[in-house]
Design a protein around this motif. Structure first.
Motif, short mmCIF file in Angstrom:
data_model
loop_
_atom_site.label_atom_id
_atom_site.label_comp_id
_atom_site.label_asym_id
_atom_site.label_seq_id
_atom_site.Cartn_x
_atom_site.Cartn_y
_atom_site.Cartn_z
N LEU A 286 70.27 33.13 12.60
CA LEU A 286 70.78 34.50 12.44
C LEU A 286 72.12 34.51 11.71
O LEU A 286 73.09 35.14 12.13
N LEU A 287 72.17 33.77 10.60
CA LEU A 287 73.38 33.69 9.78
C LEU A 287 74.59 33.28 10.60
O LEU A 287 75.67 33.87 10.51
N GLY A 288 74.40 32.23 11.39
CA GLY A 288 75.51 31.61 12.11
C GLY A 288 76.05 32.41 13.28
O GLY A 288 77.17 32.17 13.73
N THR A 289 75.25 33.35 13.81
CA THR A 289 75.74 34.19 14.91
C THR A 289 76.21 33.38 16.12
O THR A 289 77.26 33.68 16.69
N LEU B 119 77.52 30.51 16.17
CA LEU B 119 78.80 29.91 15.78
C LEU B 119 79.92 30.94 15.81
O LEU B 119 81.03 30.65 16.24
N VAL B 120 79.61 32.15 15.37
CA VAL B 120 80.61 33.24 15.37
C VAL B 120 81.03 33.57 16.80
O VAL B 120 82.22 33.71 17.11
N VAL C 176 89.03 30.07 18.03
CA VAL C 176 89.30 29.16 16.91
C VAL C 176 88.62 29.73 15.67
O VAL C 176 87.73 30.57 15.77
N ASP C 177 89.06 29.27 14.49
CA ASP C 177 88.44 29.76 13.27
C ASP C 177 87.06 29.13 13.10
O ASP C 177 86.72 28.13 13.73
N LEU C 178 86.26 29.73 12.22
CA LEU C 178 84.87 29.29 12.04
C LEU C 178 84.76 27.86 11.53
O LEU C 178 83.85 27.12 11.93
N ILE C 179 85.69 27.46 10.65
CA ILE C 179 85.64 26.11 10.10
C ILE C 179 85.86 25.08 11.20
O ILE C 179 85.13 24.08 11.30
N THR C 180 86.87 25.31 12.02
CA THR C 180 87.15 24.39 13.14
C THR C 180 85.96 24.34 14.10
O THR C 180 85.54 23.26 14.54
N ALA C 181 85.41 25.52 14.41
CA ALA C 181 84.26 25.58 15.32
C ALA C 181 83.10 24.76 14.76
O ALA C 181 82.46 23.98 15.48
N ALA C 182 82.83 24.91 13.46
CA ALA C 182 81.71 24.21 12.84
C ALA C 182 81.88 22.70 12.89
O ALA C 182 80.90 21.95 13.03
N ARG C 183 83.10 22.23 12.77
CA ARG C 183 83.34 20.78 12.76
C ARG C 183 82.97 20.12 14.09
O ARG C 183 82.63 18.94 14.13
N TYR C 184 83.02 20.88 15.17
CA TYR C 184 82.65 20.31 16.47
C TYR C 184 81.13 20.20 16.63
O TYR C 184 80.65 19.51 17.53
N PHE C 185 80.38 20.88 15.77
CA PHE C 185 78.92 20.77 15.82
C PHE C 185 78.40 19.63 14.96
O PHE C 185 77.29 19.16 15.16
N LYS D 273 83.69 26.58 2.83
CA LYS D 273 84.26 27.51 3.80
C LYS D 273 83.31 28.65 4.17
O LYS D 273 83.73 29.80 4.31
N ALA D 274 82.04 28.30 4.33
CA ALA D 274 81.04 29.30 4.71
C ALA D 274 80.07 28.72 5.72
O ALA D 274 78.86 28.63 5.47
N PRO D 275 80.55 28.30 6.90
CA PRO D 275 79.66 27.66 7.88
C PRO D 275 78.56 28.56 8.41
O PRO D 275 77.55 28.07 8.90
N VAL D 276 78.74 29.88 8.30
CA VAL D 276 77.70 30.78 8.82
C VAL D 276 76.41 30.70 8.02
O VAL D 276 75.35 31.14 8.49
N ILE D 277 76.47 30.15 6.79
CA ILE D 277 75.25 30.03 6.00
C ILE D 277 74.74 28.59 5.96
O ILE D 277 73.96 28.23 5.09
N THR D 278 75.18 27.79 6.92
CA THR D 278 74.68 26.41 7.03
C THR D 278 73.16 26.37 7.14
O THR D 278 72.50 25.54 6.51
N GLY D 279 72.60 27.27 7.93
CA GLY D 279 71.15 27.30 8.12
C GLY D 279 70.40 27.55 6.82
O GLY D 279 69.34 26.97 6.58
N ILE D 280 70.95 28.43 5.98
CA ILE D 280 70.33 28.71 4.68
C ILE D 280 70.40 27.47 3.80
O ILE D 280 69.41 27.06 3.20
#
Length: 521
Positions: free
Chosen positions: A155-158, A160-161, A169-178, A228-235
């Motif tokens: 769902l476009l990184g929902t 993660l958001v 924390v910001d989205l980039i930092t959050a994504a790095r923990y995954f 800098k767009a972790p919400v579109i990782t799935g795409i």
């Protein structure tokens, strides 16, 4: 008594779902009311705080609930226009002669892409798999399990958001923990899928392709962070996996696409609409999401400059809810859907059909996507009192989340790092989504981790991954998959297999979590 009452709403929801066979929306409602009553009468929380925290939750849940609603609308529009039939026919021709690559392309690659754009793999994929000759058992199991490893970016990184909002924390930092989980879990999920199809024989044949899938998934996650767009990782991941698998097939001298086996009906559908036209809603959506996430000035304006904060409760430890309406996925899903109506040249009858289907599914779906956030926020703000400086937690013993964290820290100690993914599986099974799992357990996990000296954000990532892995055992998702191919009842047989797979995957995620338990960026 503190611990028993704190965990009672969660146990109540579990009993209603598992033993009394109640729907998720009803069980969630009961859980929310039970949480509110316990917060008011035992944890010294005023009705004012319960009401305001519930309003905050409603706003915080909109990125999830409205994405689900707009995604359902988009899918129904595509079905009414005949686009989904055209897509299904096209997919029938992919990697026809090699089941290993076919499964990885469809269930991991295409399944991840579908989930990332807001479509629902468990309703789209089963009919395709049946059309390709898979058994009903395999069609249900594969559609539920295939994209599990990348559920965090659905769902476009929902998810993660929501994680970044709760963890602050910001989205980039959050994504790095995954990142530590992505490649390994994608690889093992791929092997699990191949085992479902053809036992150990397919696992041996697909071992190298599964490694490639794991590496590609990790590369996609890194790429999304880089731009800098972790919400579109799935795409990114979905497209890359499909492209890489096709390239490998080509290098092996095998056909990537073959339509020789199409029926006369398939041929007619193929002639009725071009494939680019059929997928135009997704093309538009991806373009919109890329523009709003990759072009820095636009991203900064929509995400930061036009964040549209709403303050319901003010306090030294309480942040406003940032609605970010023009940045959120649901806005662009809706816009791409409206434009596609004109591309498809839909008449009034087709539009009415799409709307009628959507209207009938909206209420329960919207509420199911919202209600578990209600429970989470009432738990988070239980015990808060109004002070001169605003609402604040004066006594931690009056906060449900802190009580759960304290008892968990005493009970699990260092083993908590290992069991975190299993907590996520429990949450995913109860709520049906990874996003709701994050909402319910993120704050509790952060507090528990702090008490144990573990990395709070890594532990939440482990819980979130567990919530994603629970897709394979979620009753609602398995039932949806079975219903899509008129095989209701088969899901109970599938559950016995997917449960083992989910528990094994959680074990692997638990090892990663334990080894990196002190990981801090």
């Amino acid at each position: 008594m503190d611990f028993l009452l704190s965990i009672l709403p969660i146990l109540l929801v579990l009993v209603l779902l598992v033993f009394m066979k109640k729907t998720a929306d009803f069980a969630g409602l009961v859980g929310w009311l039970a949480t509110a009553i316990i917060a008011i009468f035992y944890f010294h929380t005023s009705f004012d705080v319960v009401l305001k925290s519930s309003i905050m939750e409603f706003l915080a849940a909109l990125p999830v609930s409205l994405v689900v609603v707009t995604s359902i609308l988009q899918l129904n529009v595509m079905e009414s226009a005949g686009a989904m039939k055209r897509i299904i026919v096209f997919i029938k021709g992919l990697a026809k002669d090699d089941r290993v690559f076919q499964a990885l392309i469809l269930n991991v690659g295409f399944g991840t892409f579908l989930a990332a754009t807001g479509a629902i793999p468990v309703t789209v994929l089963p009919p395709i798999l049946i059309g390709l000759g898979y058994s009903t058992f395999a069609a249900i199991a594969l559609s539920a399990v295939g994209f599990d490893a990348l559920c965090t970016y659905a769902l476009l990184g929902t998810p993660l958001v929501v994680f970044s909002q709760i963890a602050n924390v910001d989205l980039i930092t959050a994504a790095r923990y995954f990142l530590p989980f992505v490649g390994v879990v994608s690889f093992t999920i791929s092997l699990a899928m191949l085992f479902i199809i053809g036992n150990s024989r397919f696992v041996k044949r697909g071992f190298i392709p599964a490694i490639i899938v794991g590496l590609t998934s990790y590369a996609a996650a890194e790429l999304a962070i880089l731009v800098k767009a972790p919400v579109i990782t799935g795409i990114f991941a979905g497209i890359l996996i499909m492209v890489v698998m096709m390239l490998v097939l080509k290098l092996m001298g095998k056909k990537v696409y073959d339509s020789s086996h199409f029926t006369d009906e398939d041929r007619q559908i193929e002639k009725s609409m071009g494939i680019l036209k059929a997928v135009s809603p997704w093309i538009l959506l991806v373009l919109f999401i890329l523009v709003t996430n990759l072009i820095t000035p636009i991203r900064e304006f929509l995400y930061t400059g036009f964040s549209m904060p709403v303050e319901v409760m003010k306090g030294p430890k309480i942040k406003p809810i940032f609605t970010r309406v023009l940045w959120q996925s649901y806005t662009w899903i809706l816009i791409s859907t409206i434009i596609s109506m004109f591309i498809f040249k839909m008449d009034k009858k087709a539009l009415k059909n799409a709307w009628d289907k959507t209207k009938s599914r909206i209420p329960k779906t919207f509420w199911s996507s919202t209600v578990f956030f209600l429970m989470a926020y009432v738990m988070m703000y239980s015990g808060y009192q109004k002070t001169a400086a605003g609402y604040d937690l004066l006594n931690r013993a009056h906060n449900i989340v802190y009580v759960l964290a304290e008892y968990s820290a005493k009970g699990f100690k260092g083993a908590y790092a290992f069991i975190a993914p299993y907590l996520g599986i429990l949450g995913g099974f109860i709520t049906g989504t990874e996003t709701s799992t994050v909402a319910m357990f993120a704050k509790y996990t952060i507090e528990t981790s702090k008490l144990l000296g573990l990395s709070p954000l890594l532990m939440v990532a482990a819980v979130a991954f567990g919530g994603g892995l629970a897709s394979g055992i979620s009753p609602s998702k398995l039932q949806n998959a079975a219903a899509a191919i008129d095989a209701i009842g088969e899901e109970s047989k599938v559950l016995r297999t997917t449960l083992v797979i989910s528990l094994i995957m959680a074990f692997i995620a638990g090892i990663i979590s334990f080894l990196l338990r002190g990981y801090v960026i």
